[in-house]
Design an enzyme around this catalytic site. Structure first.
Site, PDB file in Angstrom:
ATOM      1  N   GLU A 132       0.847  -1.196   0.000  1.00 28.20           N
ATOM      2  CA  GLU A 132       0.000   0.000   0.000  1.00 28.20           C
ATOM      3  C   GLU A 132       0.886   1.251   0.000  1.00 28.20           C
ATOM      4  OE1 GLU A 132      -3.501   1.707   2.998  1.00 28.20           O
ATOM      5  OE2 GLU A 132      -2.983  -0.422   2.972  1.00 28.20           O
ATOM      6  N   GLU A 136      -3.581  10.001   3.596  1.00 26.81           N
ATOM      7  CA  GLU A 136      -4.768   9.844   4.430  1.00 26.81           C
ATOM      8  C   GLU A 136      -5.003  11.112   5.261  1.00 26.81           C
ATOM      9  OE1 GLU A 136      -5.308   5.408   5.771  1.00 26.81           O
ATOM     10  OE2 GLU A 136      -3.199   5.962   6.012  1.00 26.81           O
TER      11      GLU A 136
END
Length: 258
Positions: A132, A136
């Site tokens: 990943e 965020e």
């Protein structure tokens, strides 16, 4: 009506540039997605499940909409008190290995316990190790954004950097340049973080998501449901293949810091 950004006005002239260099067999072509609609051949809308016990909302296709050329990933609180909150996610059908991943985003709220994210991901649901690369926004503090990678399920290369203006006050272009030997994160064309060790190696899908938690309070804050639906807004998303140069004016490739 939402004012059309410069990129949208220039898009008809830019599309031939994206098509000028054909992709190799089996390799995705560079693209710019401006969300005049949701292209079902490019995007899959998550619907009817959660990602685990850490998530206290359910992905819902009813929480995904396009308005005036803006993708809106809604967070819809359950005002009945039953806890049936609805949240939103889209993911690309194609997978990408390296290249430049970009999105122009903003949030329209400040809410504790909610995450607004632009990231790449592959994992056990795809019969692959968990890799990943993240941007965020934890919307309890829209003046910062978390950057991170996961490699074989382990978090690596994490940091938090400021956002000016805060994401609920203005748009930002998030860019990830993923190369075999380094990953660089840019905000509005400025390099803010770099990683050169323990990098993801698997091709990944592009995700945009807006979700909440009751349990990840140390990271995302105590969950406080908003009083009304709120959104992660996405003006455009783009991916540029490795080796290709500036494709459109707002791309980091048109003036990235070295």
């Amino acid at each position: 009506m939402h004012p059309r950004p410069t990129l949208r006005r220039l898009l008809p002239a830019l599309l031939p540039l994206l098509a000028a260099v054909p992709a190799a067999a089996g390799e995705p072509a560079s693209f710019i997605e401006t969300f005049d609609r949701i292209d079902g051949k490019r995007w899959y809308i998550s619907d009817g499940w959660t990602n685990g016990e850490h998530q206290n909302c359910t992905w819902s296709s009813r929480a995904v909409r396009v308005e005036d050329g803006i993708l809106k990933l809604m967070y819809v609180p359950d005002t009945s008190g039953a806890g049936q909150h609805r949240c939103a996610e889209v993911q690309s059908d194609e997978r990408f290995l390296h290249g430049t991943f970009e999105a122009k985003v903003r949030t329209n709220h400040r809410s504790s316990g909610i995450n607004a994210a632009f990231f790449t991901y592959i994992g056990p649901v795809h019969k692959q190790p968990h890799d990943e690369i993240d941007f965020e926004i934890l919307t309890r503090d829209t003046a910062s954004v978390d950057l991170n990678t996961y490699v074989a399920g382990e978090p690596k290369n994490g940091t938090r950097v400021p956002l000016d203006p805060p994401s609920h006050e203005g748009w930002h272009v998030f860019s990830i340049q993923w190369e075999p030997e380094r990953i660089r994160w840019f905000i509005d064309g400025k390099l803010v973080h770099e990683a050169t060790e323990t990098l993801p190696t698997a091709d990944q899908k592009i995700f945009l998501s807006h979700w909440s938690t009751d349990v990840l309070t140390d990271w995302m804050g105590r969950f406080e449901p908003p009083a009304e639906p709120v959104a992660l807004e996405v003006d455009w998303v783009a991916w540029t293949r490795p080796g290709e140069t500036c494709q459109f004016p707002e791309s980091v490739l048109c003036g990235a810091e070295e």
